[in-house]
Design a protein around this motif. Sequence first.
Motif, PDB file in Angstrom:
ATOM      1  N   MET A   1      -5.661 -11.718  -7.825  1.00 44.71           N
ATOM      2  CA  MET A   1      -5.095 -10.375  -7.859  1.00 44.71           C
ATOM      3  C   MET A   1      -6.144  -9.377  -7.381  1.00 44.71           C
ATOM      4  O   MET A   1      -7.344  -9.581  -7.571  1.00 44.71           O
ATOM      5  CB  MET A   1      -4.656 -10.013  -9.277  1.00 44.71           C
ATOM      6  CG  MET A   1      -3.574 -10.903  -9.850  1.00 44.71           C
ATOM      7  SD  MET A   1      -3.246 -10.521 -11.597  1.00 44.71           S
ATOM      8  CE  MET A   1      -4.750 -11.178 -12.356  1.00 44.71           C
ATOM      9  N   ASN A   2      -5.663  -8.307  -6.778  1.00 38.70           N
ATOM     10  CA  ASN A   2      -6.572  -7.296  -6.251  1.00 38.70           C
ATOM     11  C   ASN A   2      -5.948  -5.909  -6.414  1.00 38.70           C
ATOM     12  O   ASN A   2      -4.764  -5.706  -6.178  1.00 38.70           O
ATOM     13  CB  ASN A   2      -6.846  -7.575  -4.770  1.00 38.70           C
ATOM     14  CG  ASN A   2      -7.531  -6.422  -4.063  1.00 38.70           C
ATOM     15  OD1 ASN A   2      -7.022  -5.918  -3.073  1.00 38.70           O
ATOM     16  ND2 ASN A   2      -8.672  -5.992  -4.558  1.00 38.70           N
ATOM     17  N   GLY A   3      -6.765  -4.948  -6.850  1.00 39.09           N
ATOM     18  CA  GLY A   3      -6.366  -3.551  -6.901  1.00 39.09           C
ATOM     19  C   GLY A   3      -7.385  -2.719  -6.147  1.00 39.09           C
ATOM     20  O   GLY A   3      -8.582  -3.041  -6.149  1.00 39.09           O
ATOM     21  N   GLU A   4      -6.930  -1.660  -5.498  1.00 40.22           N
ATOM     22  CA  GLU A   4      -7.826  -0.908  -4.633  1.00 40.22           C
ATOM     23  C   GLU A   4      -7.400   0.556  -4.562  1.00 40.22           C
ATOM     24  O   GLU A   4      -6.217   0.872  -4.568  1.00 40.22           O
ATOM     25  CB  GLU A   4      -7.787  -1.528  -3.230  1.00 40.22           C
ATOM     26  CG  GLU A   4      -8.866  -1.072  -2.283  1.00 40.22           C
ATOM     27  CD  GLU A   4      -8.911  -1.957  -1.042  1.00 40.22           C
ATOM     28  OE1 GLU A   4      -9.041  -1.402   0.067  1.00 40.22           O
ATOM     29  OE2 GLU A   4      -8.796  -3.200  -1.184  1.00 40.22           O
TER      30      GLU A   4
ATOM     31  N   ARG B   1      -3.681   0.487  -3.258  1.00 41.57           N
ATOM     32  CA  ARG B   1      -3.274  -0.779  -2.660  1.00 41.57           C
ATOM     33  C   ARG B   1      -3.325  -1.864  -3.730  1.00 41.57           C
ATOM     34  O   ARG B   1      -4.214  -1.867  -4.580  1.00 41.57           O
ATOM     35  CB  ARG B   1      -4.219  -1.116  -1.504  1.00 41.57           C
ATOM     36  CG  ARG B   1      -3.957  -2.403  -0.775  1.00 41.57           C
ATOM     37  CD  ARG B   1      -5.067  -2.644   0.261  1.00 41.57           C
ATOM     38  NE  ARG B   1      -5.058  -1.653   1.324  1.00 41.57           N
ATOM     39  CZ  ARG B   1      -6.063  -1.480   2.181  1.00 41.57           C
ATOM     40  NH1 ARG B   1      -7.168  -2.216   2.071  1.00 41.57           N
ATOM     41  NH2 ARG B   1      -5.982  -0.573   3.129  1.00 41.57           N
ATOM     42  N   ALA B   2      -2.377  -2.792  -3.684  1.00 38.86           N
ATOM     43  CA  ALA B   2      -2.355  -3.922  -4.615  1.00 38.86           C
ATOM     44  C   ALA B   2      -2.080  -5.201  -3.837  1.00 38.86           C
ATOM     45  O   ALA B   2      -1.318  -5.199  -2.861  1.00 38.86           O
ATOM     46  CB  ALA B   2      -1.293  -3.726  -5.691  1.00 38.86           C
TER      47      ALA B   2
ATOM     48  N   GLN C   1       0.836  -1.204   0.000  1.00 42.19           N
ATOM     49  CA  GLN C   1       0.000   0.000   0.000  1.00 42.19           C
ATOM     50  C   GLN C   1       0.869   1.253   0.000  1.00 42.19           C
ATOM     51  O   GLN C   1       1.898   1.313   0.684  1.00 42.19           O
ATOM     52  CB  GLN C   1      -0.921   0.025   1.218  1.00 42.19           C
ATOM     53  CG  GLN C   1      -1.766   1.301   1.314  1.00 42.19           C
ATOM     54  CD  GLN C   1      -2.845   1.219   2.366  1.00 42.19           C
ATOM     55  OE1 GLN C   1      -3.541   0.204   2.484  1.00 42.19           O
ATOM     56  NE2 GLN C   1      -3.015   2.288   3.148  1.00 42.19           N
TER      57      GLN C   1
ATOM     58  N   THR D   1     -12.698  -1.473  -4.909  1.00 43.52           N
ATOM     59  CA  THR D   1     -11.743  -2.554  -5.082  1.00 43.52           C
ATOM     60  C   THR D   1     -12.159  -3.477  -6.225  1.00 43.52           C
ATOM     61  O   THR D   1     -13.333  -3.561  -6.574  1.00 43.52           O
ATOM     62  CB  THR D   1     -11.616  -3.358  -3.762  1.00 43.52           C
ATOM     63  OG1 THR D   1     -10.663  -4.409  -3.924  1.00 43.52           O
ATOM     64  CG2 THR D   1     -12.952  -3.937  -3.347  1.00 43.52           C
TER      65      THR D   1
END
Length: 202
Positions: free
Chosen positions: A155-158, A127-128, A112, A175
Motif C-alpha cells: 500500500m502507498n499514500g502520497e 495519491r493512493a 490520484q 510518500t
Amino acid sequence: MKKLFILCCLLSFGMAGLNQLSAQGVGEFSYQVSFPTGSFKDFVGKTSFVGFSGMGRGYLKNEQLSIGGSFSWFYFPDKKGKQTVELGDDGGVYTGNLSNYTNIYGLLAIVQYDFKKRKEPVVPFVRAGIGGAYQNQRQDIGLYAFQSDGVQFMMNGEVGVRLNYGYNGLVIAATYHSLPAAGDIKATSFFGLKLGFSSSKY
C-alpha cells in the motif's frame, strides 16, 4: 498463487487506466530517498538513497481525477559491523560482520486527485496506490547467509505538488509505503521524499 492472481488483476486494472493516456495522460518518473519506520528499522536502520518509480495515469471525465499504474524499485542496505547473533535451529551463536539488505519491486494500481485543474501552474495532489510487491530480504553474517523472499501486499499514500511548465512538470512529494509480513518476510514500512519529472498529453 492467490497473491499472484491478485497481483495480475491489479496489473490489468492499471493497464486499463494507462489506455486513457492516448487522450489525456501523464507519464512520470521519480527518484526517492527513503527512511525505514516501525519494526523494519530493526532490520534496516539506515536511510536508502536508491529508489526509483515510473508511472502512467489517464484522466477521467472528472478532470481532477486520474487512474493508472506504477512500477517501483527500492534498495535498502545496512552494514551493521561486527555482531553476535543466534543462528537458529540449534545452530548456536556466531560472531561476524553483519549486513542486512533488501530489494523491493512494487506494482501498484494508482488513483490520484488534483486539488486544481491540471493545467494550472501549481497543482497540489493526493495519491493512493494498492497492489503487490516482490521482496528479497537477505542477512549475511560472516560465512552464513539467510534469505527470505516472496510476494507481499503493498500500500502507498502520497501527498505532493506538481509545478507545471507547458506540457511538463516538476513533482515534489512525501510518500509512505507499507508491506505487511508474509511468511518469513518481515513487515516493511518506510517514509520517503520524492522528486520527479512529469510529461502530459492533453
